[in-house]
Write a protein that holds these residues in place. Structure first.
Motif, PDB file in Angstrom:
ATOM      1  N   GLN A 168       0.837  -1.193   0.000  1.00 43.08           N
ATOM      2  CA  GLN A 168       0.000   0.000   0.000  1.00 43.08           C
ATOM      3  C   GLN A 168       0.873   1.245   0.000  1.00 43.08           C
ATOM      4  O   GLN A 168       2.069   1.174   0.330  1.00 43.08           O
ATOM      5  CB  GLN A 168      -0.914   0.002   1.220  1.00 43.08           C
ATOM      6  CG  GLN A 168      -0.183  -0.082   2.541  1.00 43.08           C
ATOM      7  CD  GLN A 168      -1.131  -0.266   3.711  1.00 43.08           C
ATOM      8  OE1 GLN A 168      -2.343  -0.248   3.560  1.00 43.08           O
ATOM      9  NE2 GLN A 168      -0.575  -0.434   4.898  1.00 43.08           N
ATOM     10  N   PRO A 169       0.311   2.396  -0.393  1.00 46.08           N
ATOM     11  CA  PRO A 169       1.092   3.632  -0.424  1.00 46.08           C
ATOM     12  C   PRO A 169       1.764   3.924   0.910  1.00 46.08           C
ATOM     13  O   PRO A 169       1.186   3.732   1.977  1.00 46.08           O
ATOM     14  CB  PRO A 169       0.036   4.694  -0.766  1.00 46.08           C
ATOM     15  CG  PRO A 169      -0.986   3.942  -1.563  1.00 46.08           C
ATOM     16  CD  PRO A 169      -1.055   2.586  -0.916  1.00 46.08           C
ATOM     17  N   GLY A 170       3.018   4.371   0.814  1.00 45.02           N
ATOM     18  CA  GLY A 170       3.795   4.692   2.003  1.00 45.02           C
ATOM     19  C   GLY A 170       4.667   3.557   2.495  1.00 45.02           C
ATOM     20  O   GLY A 170       5.584   3.774   3.291  1.00 45.02           O
ATOM     21  N   GLN A 171       4.401   2.341   2.022  1.00 44.60           N
ATOM     22  CA  GLN A 171       5.165   1.185   2.493  1.00 44.60           C
ATOM     23  C   GLN A 171       6.572   1.194   1.906  1.00 44.60           C
ATOM     24  O   GLN A 171       6.780   1.498   0.736  1.00 44.60           O
ATOM     25  CB  GLN A 171       4.447  -0.103   2.096  1.00 44.60           C
ATOM     26  CG  GLN A 171       5.101  -1.371   2.615  1.00 44.60           C
ATOM     27  CD  GLN A 171       4.240  -2.598   2.368  1.00 44.60           C
ATOM     28  OE1 GLN A 171       3.022  -2.499   2.179  1.00 44.60           O
ATOM     29  NE2 GLN A 171       4.867  -3.768   2.365  1.00 44.60           N
ATOM     30  N   LYS A 172       7.558   0.837   2.721  1.00 48.64           N
ATOM     31  CA  LYS A 172       8.940   0.751   2.267  1.00 48.64           C
ATOM     32  C   LYS A 172       9.211  -0.639   1.698  1.00 48.64           C
ATOM     33  O   LYS A 172       8.743  -1.644   2.240  1.00 48.64           O
ATOM     34  CB  LYS A 172       9.906   1.055   3.413  1.00 48.64           C
ATOM     35  CG  LYS A 172       9.842   2.502   3.887  1.00 48.64           C
ATOM     36  CD  LYS A 172      10.852   2.773   4.991  1.00 48.64           C
ATOM     37  CE  LYS A 172      10.795   4.229   5.438  1.00 48.64           C
ATOM     38  NZ  LYS A 172      11.775   4.509   6.521  1.00 48.64           N
ATOM     39  N   LEU A 173       9.978  -0.673   0.611  1.00 46.68           N
ATOM     40  CA  LEU A 173      10.238  -1.917  -0.101  1.00 46.68           C
ATOM     41  C   LEU A 173      11.728  -2.180  -0.235  1.00 46.68           C
ATOM     42  O   LEU A 173      12.531  -1.250  -0.271  1.00 46.68           O
ATOM     43  CB  LEU A 173       9.630  -1.856  -1.510  1.00 46.68           C
ATOM     44  CG  LEU A 173       8.169  -1.433  -1.641  1.00 46.68           C
ATOM     45  CD1 LEU A 173       7.795  -1.328  -3.107  1.00 46.68           C
ATOM     46  CD2 LEU A 173       7.263  -2.413  -0.922  1.00 46.68           C
ATOM     47  N   LYS A 174      12.072  -3.460  -0.351  1.00 46.74           N
ATOM     48  CA  LYS A 174      13.431  -3.868  -0.691  1.00 46.74           C
ATOM     49  C   LYS A 174      13.379  -4.653  -1.993  1.00 46.74           C
ATOM     50  O   LYS A 174      12.644  -5.640  -2.107  1.00 46.74           O
ATOM     51  CB  LYS A 174      14.043  -4.737   0.413  1.00 46.74           C
ATOM     52  CG  LYS A 174      14.670  -3.952   1.540  1.00 46.74           C
ATOM     53  CD  LYS A 174      15.547  -4.849   2.396  1.00 46.74           C
ATOM     54  CE  LYS A 174      16.346  -4.033   3.406  1.00 46.74           C
ATOM     55  NZ  LYS A 174      17.259  -4.898   4.186  1.00 46.74           N
ATOM     56  N   GLY A 175      14.161  -4.200  -2.970  1.00 46.34           N
ATOM     57  CA  GLY A 175      14.172  -4.866  -4.259  1.00 46.34           C
ATOM     58  C   GLY A 175      14.598  -6.322  -4.142  1.00 46.34           C
ATOM     59  O   GLY A 175      15.619  -6.629  -3.539  1.00 46.34           O
ATOM     60  N   GLY A 176      13.808  -7.211  -4.740  1.00 44.92           N
ATOM     61  CA  GLY A 176      14.128  -8.628  -4.728  1.00 44.92           C
ATOM     62  C   GLY A 176      13.702  -9.354  -3.470  1.00 44.92           C
ATOM     63  O   GLY A 176      13.703 -10.583  -3.439  1.00 44.92           O
ATOM     64  N   GLU A 177      13.321  -8.621  -2.426  1.00 42.81           N
ATOM     65  CA  GLU A 177      12.952  -9.256  -1.156  1.00 42.81           C
ATOM     66  C   GLU A 177      11.483  -9.071  -0.803  1.00 42.81           C
ATOM     67  O   GLU A 177      10.822 -10.014  -0.375  1.00 42.81           O
ATOM     68  CB  GLU A 177      13.824  -8.716  -0.018  1.00 42.81           C
ATOM     69  CG  GLU A 177      15.250  -9.235  -0.045  1.00 42.81           C
ATOM     70  CD  GLU A 177      15.999  -8.938   1.242  1.00 42.81           C
ATOM     71  OE1 GLU A 177      15.407  -8.338   2.161  1.00 42.81           O
ATOM     72  OE2 GLU A 177      17.182  -9.306   1.322  1.00 42.81           O
ATOM     73  N   THR A 178      10.968  -7.864  -0.974  1.00 41.84           N
ATOM     74  CA  THR A 178       9.580  -7.601  -0.596  1.00 41.84           C
ATOM     75  C   THR A 178       8.635  -8.153  -1.660  1.00 41.84           C
ATOM     76  O   THR A 178       8.721  -7.784  -2.833  1.00 41.84           O
ATOM     77  CB  THR A 178       9.327  -6.095  -0.439  1.00 41.84           C
ATOM     78  OG1 THR A 178      10.278  -5.536   0.467  1.00 41.84           O
ATOM     79  CG2 THR A 178       7.919  -5.845   0.087  1.00 41.84           C
ATOM     80  N   VAL A 179       7.735  -9.044  -1.259  1.00 42.28           N
ATOM     81  CA  VAL A 179       6.719  -9.558  -2.176  1.00 42.28           C
ATOM     82  C   VAL A 179       5.611  -8.514  -2.262  1.00 42.28           C
ATOM     83  O   VAL A 179       4.959  -8.204  -1.267  1.00 42.28           O
ATOM     84  CB  VAL A 179       6.154 -10.910  -1.690  1.00 42.28           C
ATOM     85  CG1 VAL A 179       5.057 -11.400  -2.642  1.00 42.28           C
ATOM     86  CG2 VAL A 179       7.267 -11.949  -1.591  1.00 42.28           C
ATOM     87  N   ILE A 180       5.424  -7.945  -3.450  1.00 38.01           N
ATOM     88  CA  ILE A 180       4.451  -6.862  -3.610  1.00 38.01           C
ATOM     89  C   ILE A 180       3.116  -7.338  -4.164  1.00 38.01           C
ATOM     90  O   ILE A 180       2.105  -6.647  -4.058  1.00 38.01           O
ATOM     91  CB  ILE A 180       5.007  -5.736  -4.503  1.00 38.01           C
ATOM     92  CG1 ILE A 180       5.277  -6.248  -5.927  1.00 38.01           C
ATOM     93  CG2 ILE A 180       6.268  -5.140  -3.893  1.00 38.01           C
ATOM     94  CD1 ILE A 180       5.624  -5.135  -6.910  1.00 38.01           C
ATOM     95  N   ALA A 181       3.102  -8.520  -4.775  1.00 37.62           N
ATOM     96  CA  ALA A 181       1.862  -9.039  -5.358  1.00 37.62           C
ATOM     97  C   ALA A 181       1.998 -10.545  -5.545  1.00 37.62           C
ATOM     98  O   ALA A 181       3.091 -11.113  -5.431  1.00 37.62           O
ATOM     99  CB  ALA A 181       1.555  -8.354  -6.688  1.00 37.62           C
ATOM    100  N   ARG A 182       0.865 -11.168  -5.863  1.00 37.27           N
ATOM    101  CA  ARG A 182       0.868 -12.629  -6.004  1.00 37.27           C
ATOM    102  C   ARG A 182      -0.184 -13.039  -7.024  1.00 37.27           C
ATOM    103  O   ARG A 182      -1.262 -12.449  -7.104  1.00 37.27           O
ATOM    104  CB  ARG A 182       0.585 -13.269  -4.645  1.00 37.27           C
ATOM    105  CG  ARG A 182       0.507 -14.776  -4.630  1.00 37.27           C
ATOM    106  CD  ARG A 182       0.455 -15.292  -3.196  1.00 37.27           C
ATOM    107  NE  ARG A 182       1.723 -15.038  -2.507  1.00 37.27           N
ATOM    108  CZ  ARG A 182       1.815 -14.523  -1.284  1.00 37.27           C
ATOM    109  NH1 ARG A 182       0.721 -14.181  -0.631  1.00 37.27           N
ATOM    110  NH2 ARG A 182       2.996 -14.338  -0.736  1.00 37.27           N
TER     111      ARG A 182
END
Length: 213
Positions: free
Chosen positions: A196-210
């Motif tokens: 969701q907006p505002g969430q911090k992500l890590k490339g290659g690690e954070t699963v953003i969708a499925r």
């Protein structure tokens, strides 16, 4: 080429320059110059860092293509590659984020297209259509996915290491953006969004969708 260097090779000229500048400043301005030069050198090394990641996800998972913060999640019609209604996740990268881009899913590169443009701040809505950008279209088992590297006010250089016909593994490095930017990913409508907006992500690690089987 795996691009596994601790510092991305595109950053080597910057690091070499700041080291030379540090020496010159030390010889001409003494310790104050040395301190300034060291700060600049450390920043360049930090900015171009290329850390290893524990690639997350299982079959059907989509990981973040970049480090950063989710600016928005919207349903939009993507007209450049997918040519259909998609879910767009837009990620803002500050100068303090890792700027390596990673493949969000396993697939085959079908389309790469660099488009010239202007250099608005990366957080503005209109950057998708107006800023210089690079499109990366990937064919997957779940349909077409588009990743877009977008320049910002400071970022003026897009680097893409792959070309049509290449295959990518989930989390594999495919490029980088220099000095603050935006990365977008366009997913099929049936993808289940997990961020969701505002969430911090890590490339290659954070699963953003499925994708559901």
């Amino acid at each position: 080429m795996t691009h596994r260097e601790i510092v991305a090779r595109e950053g080597w000229p910057f690091v070499a320059f700041t080291i030379s500048l540090t020496v010159a400043l030390y010889l001409t301005v003494s310790y104050i110059g040395l301190a300034v030069g060291l700060v600049l050198t450390i920043f360049c090394v930090y900015f171009f860092r290329n850390p290893e990641r524990s690639i997350a996800g299982q079959k059907g998972d989509i990981v973040s293509p970049a480090d950063g913060r989710v600016m928005d999640v919207k349903t939009v019609v993507e007209e450049n590659y997918v040519h259909a209604k998609t879910i767009r996740v837009r990620i803002f990268l500050s100068i303090f984020n890792v700027h390596i881009n990673r493949s969000p899913i396993e697939g085959r590169v079908e389309w790469v297209n660099r488009v010239s443009g202007i250099y608005l701040p990366a957080y503005k809505d209109e950057v998708s259509d107006r800023n210089a950008r690079n499109y990366l279209g990937i064919v997957t088992d779940w349909g077409k996915i588009l990743v877009v590297q977008i320049t910002g006010l400071i970022a003026r250089r897009l680097v893409c290491w792959v070309q049509p016909g290449d295959t990518l593994k989930i989390g594999e490095r495919f490029g980088l953006i220099r000095f603050g930017s935006c990365t977008e990913i366009y997913l099929p409508e049936d993808a289940i969004i997990l961020v969701q907006p505002g969430q911090k992500l890590k490339g290659g690690e954070t699963v953003i969708a499925r994708f559901c089987e």
